[in-house]
Design an enzyme around this catalytic site. Structure first.
Site, PDB file in Angstrom:
ATOM      1  N   GLU A  64      10.863  45.790 -27.239  1.00  0.00           N
ATOM      2  CA  GLU A  64      11.398  46.499 -26.073  1.00  0.00           C
ATOM      3  C   GLU A  64      12.407  45.671 -25.301  1.00  0.00           C
ATOM      4  O   GLU A  64      13.358  46.211 -24.737  1.00  0.00           O
ATOM      5  CB  GLU A  64      10.252  46.936 -25.153  1.00  0.00           C
ATOM      6  CG  GLU A  64       9.339  48.025 -25.732  1.00  0.00           C
ATOM      7  CD  GLU A  64       8.295  47.525 -26.710  1.00  0.00           C
ATOM      8  OE1 GLU A  64       8.233  46.296 -26.958  1.00  0.00           O
ATOM      9  OE2 GLU A  64       7.523  48.345 -27.232  1.00  0.00           O
ATOM     10  N   PHE A  81       5.139  54.028 -23.127  1.00  0.00           N
ATOM     11  CA  PHE A  81       4.223  54.090 -21.988  1.00  0.00           C
ATOM     12  C   PHE A  81       4.718  53.122 -20.914  1.00  0.00           C
ATOM     13  O   PHE A  81       5.145  52.012 -21.245  1.00  0.00           O
ATOM     14  CB  PHE A  81       2.806  53.698 -22.409  1.00  0.00           C
ATOM     15  CG  PHE A  81       2.163  54.666 -23.366  1.00  0.00           C
ATOM     16  CD1 PHE A  81       1.274  55.643 -22.918  1.00  0.00           C
ATOM     17  CD2 PHE A  81       2.443  54.622 -24.727  1.00  0.00           C
ATOM     18  CE1 PHE A  81       0.689  56.539 -23.799  1.00  0.00           C
ATOM     19  CE2 PHE A  81       1.859  55.519 -25.620  1.00  0.00           C
ATOM     20  CZ  PHE A  81       0.983  56.481 -25.156  1.00  0.00           C
ATOM     21  N   ASP A 115       3.085  51.393 -19.136  1.00  0.00           N
ATOM     22  CA  ASP A 115       2.242  50.203 -19.283  1.00  0.00           C
ATOM     23  C   ASP A 115       2.939  49.113 -20.089  1.00  0.00           C
ATOM     24  O   ASP A 115       2.620  47.937 -19.945  1.00  0.00           O
ATOM     25  CB  ASP A 115       0.943  50.571 -20.003  1.00  0.00           C
ATOM     26  CG  ASP A 115       0.304  51.828 -19.470  1.00  0.00           C
ATOM     27  OD1 ASP A 115      -0.810  51.746 -18.959  1.00  0.00           O
ATOM     28  OD2 ASP A 115       0.910  52.925 -19.567  1.00  0.00           O
ATOM     29  N   HIS A 144      -2.708  52.210 -21.451  1.00  0.00           N
ATOM     30  CA  HIS A 144      -1.892  53.378 -21.805  1.00  0.00           C
ATOM     31  C   HIS A 144      -2.044  54.481 -20.760  1.00  0.00           C
ATOM     32  O   HIS A 144      -1.928  55.662 -21.096  1.00  0.00           O
ATOM     33  CB  HIS A 144      -2.307  53.945 -23.177  1.00  0.00           C
ATOM     34  CG  HIS A 144      -1.883  53.121 -24.355  1.00  0.00           C
ATOM     35  ND1 HIS A 144      -2.475  51.928 -24.675  1.00  0.00           N
ATOM     36  CD2 HIS A 144      -0.909  53.299 -25.292  1.00  0.00           C
ATOM     37  CE1 HIS A 144      -1.911  51.423 -25.771  1.00  0.00           C
ATOM     38  NE2 HIS A 144      -0.958  52.245 -26.156  1.00  0.00           N
TER      39      HIS A 144
END
Ligand SMILES: Cc1ncc(C[n+]2csc(CCOP(=O)(O)OP(=O)(O)O)c2C)c(N)n1
Ligand SMILES: Cc1ncc(C[n+]2csc(CCOP(=O)(O)OP(=O)(O)O)c2C)c(N)n1
Ligand SMILES: [Mg+2]
Ligand SMILES: [Mg+2]
Lengths: 333, 337, 337, 333
Positions: free
Chosen positions: C70, C93, C95, C139
């Site tokens: 990411e 998510f 999270d 999540h």
């Protein structure tokens, strides 16, 4: 003279004198810019931190001499050299470092955030490694545009261990981006020596771990950097994927102004300044190519004047208006 | 014995005494020792502003220079703590938390709960917060609210050398992960600090100055500014009580509520950006809990909703100071419920 | 033409129409196309819950499967946007933001300001928020406050298919980085959505239900719960106004203040943890701005200060619902200023 | 028979039957556990997500068979297999997945957070790559304790590209930690094939980028995994630094329950189940070693009973008390 040396000489001779002189001018500009900051820091007029690039000039200039304004670079905390090499205005840079109006970021960025998007300079960065993902994006845009533009991300021997850089190496390779990872190996991350931050002694090995071709050059030799970087950049322009270039170099000053660098072995810095000064090496090669010392002296003189003017103008420049505080956060809000 | 030492020295002393007490305790971070293996003089850094200087000389390999890879070494600190080895790890500036945030948000903070409530994580993350040294947008933030929001973390931010020492020793002995926020702007301020080790329990605010007319609730670098405001207000005949929260999580609601119930007026101050910060948290909680005690609208003092500017004049305008606090107090004194 | 479609489809439609409008726009994320190059049927995922399904078939290589890294691909999205190529990137998510947070906190959010106010970053980060699908602690989070705190970011969280489409198109056309929070719990809820493209301006809250006695201010997955509460309250003779903020940054203070000035009572609700969340932010701002209009203590409804538990019965107890909102309203109705 | 095969046969013969049988029991337990969950998911009784480990059993068991409770492992979202291989109680695991009282995390963790610190199991993890830094810490603790304990971190072919893992490879190598990075190469990260997530085709090359020795084994062959992992782990116990082990394996079910995996080439899964089932391969080798089918059948039978009991007990177990919601966030607050 060895075969390699001969070849390099022949190559040097093939570079137009204009190119050589303009490279010299940029290298000298960086050097005088940094030497001057080093002095002026002591006056207390320069706010904040500054990480000086002196000693490493041949790397930034050797690489950026191949780039146009459409090619983009992402830089580091030690960004002045990359900016000047990429053609960012020296007066506007100095004003920025002084935090004044007319600074390249209107005084809101400072030394660690100098950027000039029109020049393809995506910013110095106060976060180690953070330029690499940004450069992936620039390289992706280049790739999609299909005009043969490339992106370069600079990093130090310590900072290129950041996850952001390592992930970017993988991404650039999977997406075949025209992106060059430059590792400026100056032996230290702050006070920590390279072997305590990095699990390989050559970053070419690191590149293998990401399926990337790589090369190592003497980062103090402008002509070697220019040659190797040129070949790699040309390949990227032709559609090949990312590459890594390790440039072995030296840091003349402390990590930042205020660092007395006594952690370095006694004599190391003196030796570097005496025997491994990329500007001295450059002048020698230039003279071998038939460029006269007088020409170089003339440039030295002009650069000295420019730097002096930059400082004078910075000291005279007004501080930003207080209303600036709230401006420029959003395009619209 | 009590001497006057700086906040920076107080933290160093706390680390020193705890390293001596607990032979398992480790310190790590970037240049925490400083220059080990470089071939010159070792132990010359002690982190970027020298807080841990001298500890490598005393404790050797228990003081470890980590590569600048925060996700790995902060996570390693969490893993070591989970395996029974307590660690104080340093993330030099809180601004850098973005590169290792997962290990705090999803690992350190949640492991105990997710694993059914038995794991212990004796971990302290030391980090510098706040503006005032011309560090610009990426070396000046006050991201305390972000950590306070996260269940499973404790968040500490001292404002005096005395508190810094006592809270650091408490943080190290605590069995939960603690984010220890050091206001770098106050590193060189001096104060009385007992030489022997001592602890200050978490969740106990300090009444930095007693007062009758208005409660100024704040923490960290805003405390001296609040005290300065209070002393100026005193001259105008307004008696302000200044509360130094010391720990943001856990929060000492009792002391805050008691003070507001007494004064009837509240100014909450935070050097952070204004949305969802500690000032909004305090105002919201106080209002919900003792609305009827309030004689006037509570007021907030925060930095503006902008990144921290580099220019010294803009940075000065950015940082909320005594002046803004006085203005906020004046607003609460002027209005009437 | 207006049809009833799900919130998930509404987002897909917005992306589809914008991809058609702007040939430069890119989508990327993990399995955003889904299975390209795997040798079987392509375009079978569309992200983990299928939101982008079908777009690869229509737009080919402009819909890109990114490796699960990411930091690199979110940063690449920032860099591409900065270079003039708009991107919608997905972090599945919210999270997971801990592994790429720096690129949003210190790069996307600050570049324009740090660079002197000229750079534009036409970037949307799509991400799922909230509990309710037994996703457990990593999540299920509602980390909207964290992003709202950060100057330079815009934060959107729709609660209806209609708003989801209009806000997504607005987000894509906006020149600033937008964190687009999708309440996954509402993905399958249906509502009327015009077929043609349309935009909903940021900073304009929606009065989801008008009322006289109390203002319930909330957003995202809490909106249907607030409406449910309001309808139950109606039966008890209490007329609640429900305000759906739609965008948390910028915040529509005007609509909120106007409502509270009318009703004199405030309940602010957020599915997030209680410290420094959107509810505290709303309560603090309202109290500061219109204290004298308040007839009673404002009340907050939030999740507890615990990670999200896995057990379905505990998760149900964790998520604040209509019941808690009704209780909060009752508290405001009972107390008196 | 090739030399390699002969050597492996001789090696297999040297493994005590007890070890072989207990490995078989663990592999079979994993398989039946996962097959049963796959079935029970359809009933709607199993809450949340589950990523099943079926197909990959030889890897987890081949490695964990060398470990004691003092050695620690960090796992992934696909963690059931690692847990069972490390000796975590199957009934408590099943209860956890059902979110019930008596679950190994009291029902508060679920499938993606199963952990058992007493067994040296540092947790499954819902965040890709997050186990690697934790395992560095465990390995550091091991190294300082000086008892020869080691740590293992499992990762998938996609997830090991996360910055957290890459930084950990560098850190483990610089700090010479007794840490093994296991890459379970099952070809996919969700629906994305390996070559679209990873810039190298062999993770041995990746390891070179971090100065780490590495090996690749057929992850479907328990005996090959056992042998190679054993040698690497022994080296770590003796004080050598980190290593990487790539295990080539297959995923039988979809990424998670509900994924029909039509993105995979037609027939790929059927072929894997028929021709590349690590349990079938195990049984064949075991018989070659003189272990009777009856012995294996007896184990199968016992495991089936255990799994059945686990499900029955889970269904009967009460849900956690509501007061549990607030417990266990802090040691003290
Ligand atoms: C994420 C992050 N971590 C740490 C730092 C602090 N820091 C600034 S420069 C530096 C050392 C960088 O060394 P290297 O990459 O070798 O570059 P050099 O300074 O030698 O040019 C460190 C640790 C930072 N700015 N950002
Ligand atoms: C930080 C983070 N990003 C993304 C995800 C979503 N995700 C869960 S599993 C997975 C794929 C993992 O693939 P691989 O590592 O090969 O493991 P496998 O599922 O094949 O066992 C992804 C992308 C996540 N859980 N965490
Ligand atoms: Mg360096
Ligand atoms: Mg995989």
């Amino acid at each position: 003279m060895s075969h390699d040396k001969k070849e390099q000489h022949a190559y040097n001779a093939s570079i137009p004198h204009d190119t050589v002189l303009s490279a010299y001018r940029r290298m000298k500009t960086i050097r005088m810019f940094e030497d001057r900051l080093h002095e002026d820091f002591k006056t207390g007029n320069v706010p904040g931190f500054a990480h000086l690039y002196a000693g490493q000039e041949a790397t930034a200039v050797g690489i950026c001499s191949h780039l146009t304004d459409q090619d983009q670079i992402a830089s580091t905390h030690r960004g002045h050299g990359h900016c000047i090499a990429k053609g960012v205005g020296v007066v506007a840079m100095m004003k920025e470092i002084y935090g004044r109006q007319g600074g390249i970021c209107n005084g809101k960025g400072g030394s660690m955030h100098i950027a000039d998007l029109k020049k393809g300079m995506l910013g110095a960065n106060g976060i180690l490694g953070a330029g690499a993902p940004l450069a992936c994006g620039a390289a992706l845009a280049d790739k999609l545009a299909g005009q043969g533009h490339v992106a370069i991300v600079f990093g130090g021997d310590g900072g290129v261990n950041e996850g952001a850089v390592l992930e970017s190496m993988n991404l650039a390779s999977v997406w075949k981006l025209p992106l060059m990872f430059v590792v400026e190996q100056n032996g230290y991350a702050q006070s920590t020596p390279q072997q305590r931050t990095t699990s390989v002694s050559s970053y070419e090995d690191r590149a293998k771990g990401f399926g990337m071709p790589a090369a190592t050059v003497d980062g103090l030799d402008f002509f070697a950097v220019y040659k190797t970087a040129g070949a790699l950049i040309q390949k990227m322009r032709e559609g090949h994927g990312p590459v890594l270039l390790e440039c072995r170099t030296v840091r003349f000053y402390g990590h930042f102004e205020g660092d007395d660098q006594v952690y370095r072995p006694a004599g190391e810095v003196d030796d570097a300044r005496k025997n491994h000064d990329c500007l001295k090496l450059f002048a020698e090669s230039a003279r071998n190519m038939g460029i006269s010392q007088a020409e170089l002296d003339r440039i030295d003189h002009e650069v000295a004047e420019l730097i002096d003017r930059a400082v004078q103008e910075s000291l005279k420049a007004p501080h930003p208006a207080l209303s600036e505080l709230h401006d420029g956060v959003y395009v619209s809000y | 014995m009590t001497r006057h030492i700086t906040l920076k020295s107080a933290i160093n002393e706390a680390l020193d005494q705890e390293m001596a007490r607990d032979p398992k305790l480790l310190l790590f971070g970037q240049d925490t020792a400083g220059g080990v293996g470089a071939g010159g003089v070792a132990d010359t850094w002690g982190g970027v502003l020298g807080v841990t200087k001298g500890l490598y000389t005393k404790y050797g390999d228990r003081v470890i220079d980590a590569p600048p890879t925060e996700m790995a070494y902060v996570g390693a600190a969490v893993g070591a703590a989970l395996s029974g080895v307590p660690v104080v790890a340093e993330v030099p500036f809180i601004d850098f938390m973005g590169v290792c945030f997962d290990q705090l948000l999803n690992q350190a903070a949640k492991i105990r709960y997710m694993f059914g409530g038995t794991a212990e994580i004796p971990l302290v993350i030391r980090t510098m917060v706040g503006a005032g040294i011309n560090g610009a947008a990426q070396h000046s933030q006050m991201l305390t609210a972000m950590f306070t929001h996260i269940p499973g973390l404790k968040v500490v931010c001292p404002s005096t050398p005395h508190d810094a020492k006592g809270l650091m020793i408490e943080a190290i002995r605590d069995k939960d992960p603690v984010i220890f926020c050091e206001p770098k702007f106050l590193y060189e301020t001096s104060g009385a600090v007992p030489a022997d080790p001592y602890t200050i329990p978490f969740g106990q605010a300090r009444i930095a100055k007693e007062g009758r007319d208005v409660s100024i609730v704040t923490y960290g670098p805003m405390v001296p500014r609040a005290l300065e405001a209070a002393s100026q207000l005193e001259q105008k005949g307004i008696s302000a009580e200044v509360i130094d929260l010391r720990t943001l999580s856990p929060l000492d609601r009792t002391t805050v509520l008691k003070s507001v119930m007494k004064t009837g007026r509240l100014v909450a101050a935070d050097e952070a950006h204004p949305r969802c910060n500690i000032a909004t948290d305090i105002v919201a909680q106080v209002t919900e809990q003792c609305f009827t005690s309030l004689k006037a609208a509570p007021q907030m003092v925060s930095a503006p909703h902008t990144p921290v500017p580099f220019s010294p004049v803009l940075e000065k305008a950015y940082i909320p100071g005594a002046e803004q606090i006085i203005a906020a107090v004046s607003r609460t004194m002027a209005s009437h419920a």
